[in-house]
Design an enzyme around this catalytic site. Structure first.
Site, short mmCIF file in Angstrom:
data_model
loop_
_atom_site.label_atom_id
_atom_site.label_comp_id
_atom_site.label_asym_id
_atom_site.label_seq_id
_atom_site.Cartn_x
_atom_site.Cartn_y
_atom_site.Cartn_z
N LYS A 1 9.14 6.38 8.11
CA LYS A 1 7.67 5.83 8.71
C LYS A 1 7.67 5.04 9.45
O LYS A 1 6.39 5.91 10.02
CB LYS A 1 6.85 6.36 7.57
CG LYS A 1 7.23 7.66 6.71
CD LYS A 1 5.14 7.69 5.70
CE LYS A 1 5.74 8.90 4.49
NZ LYS A 1 4.72 8.68 4.15
N SER B 1 -5.31 5.04 6.56
CA SER B 1 -4.63 3.76 6.87
C SER B 1 -4.17 4.50 8.47
O SER B 1 -4.28 3.58 9.24
CB SER B 1 -3.40 3.56 6.55
OG SER B 1 -3.63 3.17 5.36
N HIS C 1 -8.41 2.73 -0.83
CA HIS C 1 -7.92 2.65 -1.82
C HIS C 1 -8.06 1.38 -2.24
O HIS C 1 -8.05 1.25 -3.47
CB HIS C 1 -6.21 1.18 -0.52
CG HIS C 1 -5.64 2.23 0.19
ND1 HIS C 1 -5.65 1.77 0.97
CD2 HIS C 1 -5.04 3.92 0.26
CE1 HIS C 1 -4.95 3.19 1.95
NE2 HIS C 1 -4.34 4.28 0.88
N ARG D 1 -9.16 12.90 -1.52
CA ARG D 1 -9.79 12.74 -0.58
C ARG D 1 -10.87 14.31 -0.29
O ARG D 1 -10.77 15.08 -1.19
CB ARG D 1 -10.40 12.23 0.92
CG ARG D 1 -9.49 10.53 0.06
CD ARG D 1 -8.84 9.77 2.19
NE ARG D 1 -7.15 10.70 2.58
CZ ARG D 1 -6.86 10.25 3.00
NH1 ARG D 1 -6.93 9.44 4.04
NH2 ARG D 1 -5.75 11.55 3.00
O1 PNS Z 1 0.79 7.10 0.61
P1 PNS Z 1 1.04 7.79 0.69
O2 PNS Z 1 2.36 7.90 2.51
O3 PNS Z 1 0.54 9.05 0.52
O4 PNS Z 1 2.23 7.88 -0.61
C1 PNS Z 1 3.34 8.18 -1.04
C2 PNS Z 1 4.29 8.05 -1.90
C3 PNS Z 1 4.82 6.39 -1.54
C4 PNS Z 1 3.69 8.27 -3.28
C5 PNS Z 1 5.17 9.21 -2.15
O5 PNS Z 1 5.88 8.96 -0.57
C6 PNS Z 1 6.64 8.85 -2.71
O6 PNS Z 1 6.11 8.75 -4.05
N1 PNS Z 1 7.59 8.06 -2.24
C7 PNS Z 1 8.68 7.81 -3.29
C8 PNS Z 1 9.80 9.60 -2.74
C9 PNS Z 1 9.50 10.25 -4.52
O7 PNS Z 1 10.03 9.33 -5.69
N2 PNS Z 1 9.58 11.44 -3.64
C10 PNS Z 1 9.77 12.08 -4.40
C11 PNS Z 1 8.18 13.16 -5.21
S1 PNS Z 1 7.59 13.92 -4.41
#
Ligand code: PNS
Length: 161
Positions: free
Chosen positions: A41, A128, A17, A90
């Site tokens: 989560k 992570s 990151h 990735r």
């Molecule tokens: O590191 P991650 O867990 O892969 O990140 C995921 C993230 C935070 C980018 C995604 O879960 C997110 O944007 N969540 C907020 C809710 C949202 O906007 N959902 C609709 C978009 S798909």
């Protein structure tokens, strides 16, 4: 001023990151790292601790800020007056999930673009979740996470080690 919002669970931030933040910082005027508050989560670190750890490793980069959000990412991005979501890619396995998310975010907010950067090859296998698993069983994660994060992981898992 161009700002990219770099969102994620970041539970915890890894060298992968951090590498992405540093590289994107050469392209955008500002990078805002946005931690998702995701109790569903069952994160290892609280939102506040995740933010604190990110601040501890980005403090010296003036153009990087850190915050947290719940709800829709695109709303948070728009509230900040930003229009770019930055994500790292990735392996091929990331693609399907990222493709769906970027399409959904586009549907929700036409003016917000998702931009992808390939992760550095040194970090292409680092996540992570894997870092937490290795740390939980006492494995060496010193090359995978910043020192402050390694210390935080050690103290979380001290009962095991
Ligand atoms: O590191 P991650 O867990 O892969 O990140 C995921 C993230 C935070 C980018 C995604 O879960 C997110 O944007 N969540 C907020 C809710 C949202 O906007 N959902 C609709 C978009 S798909």
């Amino acid at each position: 001023m161009s700002e990219a919002v770099y969102p994620g669970s970041l539970d915890p931030i890894t060298n992968g990151h951090l590498d992405l933040v540093n590289r994107a910082n050469r392209i955008f005027d500002r990078i805002h790292v946005a931690v998702l508050e995701n109790p569903s989560k069952d994160p290892l670190f609280t939102t506040e601790r995740r933010v604190e750890l990110i601040k501890s490793v980005t403090d010296e980069i003036e153009s990087v800020s850190v915050g947290h959000f719940d709800g829709l990412l695109v709303e948070y991005v728009q509230q900040r007056g930003s229009d770019v979501i930055l994500r790292g890619l990735r392996a091929l396995s990331d693609f399907e999930y990222e493709f769906q998310m970027s399409m959904m975010n586009k549907r929700l907010a036409q003016n917000v673009e998702t931009m992808y950067m390939m992760t550095d090859e040194d970090h292409s296998f680092v996540s992570s979740s894997l870092v937490k698993e290795v740390a939980e069983y006492g494995g060496d994660v010193s090359s995978l996470v910043p020192e402050s994060v390694e210390r935080a992981l050690k103290s979380e898992f001290e009962d095991y080690n």
